[in-house]
Design a protein around this motif. Sequence first.
Motif, short mmCIF file in Angstrom:
data_model
loop_
_atom_site.label_atom_id
_atom_site.label_comp_id
_atom_site.label_asym_id
_atom_site.label_seq_id
_atom_site.Cartn_x
_atom_site.Cartn_y
_atom_site.Cartn_z
N ARG A 90 0.83 -1.21 0.00
CA ARG A 90 0.00 0.00 0.00
C ARG A 90 0.87 1.26 0.00
O ARG A 90 0.55 2.24 -0.68
CB ARG A 90 -0.96 -0.01 1.19
CG ARG A 90 -2.14 -0.94 1.00
CD ARG A 90 -3.20 -0.73 2.07
NE ARG A 90 -2.82 -1.29 3.35
CZ ARG A 90 -3.02 -2.55 3.74
NH1 ARG A 90 -3.61 -3.38 2.92
NH2 ARG A 90 -2.66 -2.96 4.93
N GLU A 91 1.95 1.27 0.78
CA GLU A 91 2.84 2.42 0.80
C GLU A 91 3.50 2.62 -0.57
O GLU A 91 3.65 3.76 -1.02
CB GLU A 91 3.92 2.24 1.88
CG GLU A 91 3.39 2.36 3.29
CD GLU A 91 2.78 3.71 3.59
OE1 GLU A 91 3.32 4.73 3.14
OE2 GLU A 91 1.73 3.73 4.27
N ASN A 92 3.88 1.53 -1.22
CA ASN A 92 4.48 1.59 -2.55
C ASN A 92 3.49 2.19 -3.55
O ASN A 92 3.87 3.03 -4.38
CB ASN A 92 4.93 0.20 -2.98
CG ASN A 92 5.80 0.23 -4.21
OD1 ASN A 92 6.30 1.28 -4.60
ND2 ASN A 92 6.00 -0.93 -4.81
N ILE A 93 2.24 1.79 -3.48
CA ILE A 93 1.21 2.32 -4.38
C ILE A 93 1.01 3.82 -4.14
O ILE A 93 0.88 4.61 -5.09
CB ILE A 93 -0.13 1.56 -4.19
CG1 ILE A 93 0.01 0.12 -4.68
CG2 ILE A 93 -1.29 2.26 -4.89
CD1 ILE A 93 0.24 -0.02 -6.16
N LYS A 94 1.02 4.24 -2.87
CA LYS A 94 0.88 5.67 -2.56
C LYS A 94 2.02 6.48 -3.15
O LYS A 94 1.81 7.57 -3.70
CB LYS A 94 0.82 5.88 -1.04
CG LYS A 94 -0.49 5.48 -0.42
CD LYS A 94 -0.45 5.70 1.08
CE LYS A 94 -1.70 5.17 1.75
NZ LYS A 94 -1.64 5.31 3.22
N LEU A 95 3.24 5.96 -3.03
CA LEU A 95 4.39 6.66 -3.60
C LEU A 95 4.30 6.76 -5.11
O LEU A 95 4.59 7.81 -5.70
CB LEU A 95 5.69 5.95 -3.19
CG LEU A 95 6.08 6.05 -1.72
CD1 LEU A 95 7.30 5.18 -1.44
CD2 LEU A 95 6.35 7.49 -1.34
N LYS A 96 3.90 5.67 -5.77
CA LYS A 96 3.76 5.69 -7.22
C LYS A 96 2.66 6.66 -7.66
O LYS A 96 2.82 7.39 -8.65
CB LYS A 96 3.44 4.29 -7.74
CG LYS A 96 4.62 3.35 -7.71
CD LYS A 96 4.26 1.99 -8.26
CE LYS A 96 5.44 1.03 -8.23
NZ LYS A 96 5.08 -0.29 -8.74
N ALA A 97 1.55 6.70 -6.93
CA ALA A 97 0.47 7.62 -7.27
C ALA A 97 0.91 9.07 -7.11
O ALA A 97 0.58 9.92 -7.94
CB ALA A 97 -0.75 7.34 -6.39
#
Length: 160
Positions: free
Chosen positions: A91-98
């Motif tokens: 989830r943290e990785n997805i937030k960074l990518k977004a």
Amino acid sequence: MSRIVGVLRRTFGIVREHVGTDTSGNNYYVIPKQKTWTGRLVRAKRMVEAANPTEYEYIEGSIPMEWDAWIRGRRKQPPSAEELLKNESYRENIKLKAKAVEEKDLALQAQEYEEGLVATLAKTVAKGHASTAGFGKQEISEDPTTTANTFQPGSWLPKK
């Protein structure tokens, strides 16, 4: 043996088995399927004991979605610690990518505005105050105007 366990459960109250704890400190329990003293079957129940038991301190989302799925019966097995950590890092990785995609998009929009490829946003200003009778009404224009499927002919006013 199970009769003795059943008698002890009925005598000393409901026995709940600790299943796990999340990172917030919430404890999760299961009450196994059992028979009452009348012989009626009581189905198994899943429950959570919140770290903050006061209702006004509860924040939506304080129970991780993996544990929420287990509580609601959408999954049979409770989540493992490894699964919780893996999903949290995902989830943290997805937030960074977004965030990176949003920054790139904003930079691209600014570049297109500077190059004149995209028209700048039109800022509309309403004249007058909202309490007046003429607020929001279009003023009579000498030039014809068109927007989409509507056509407003211009008006002729005598010169003064």
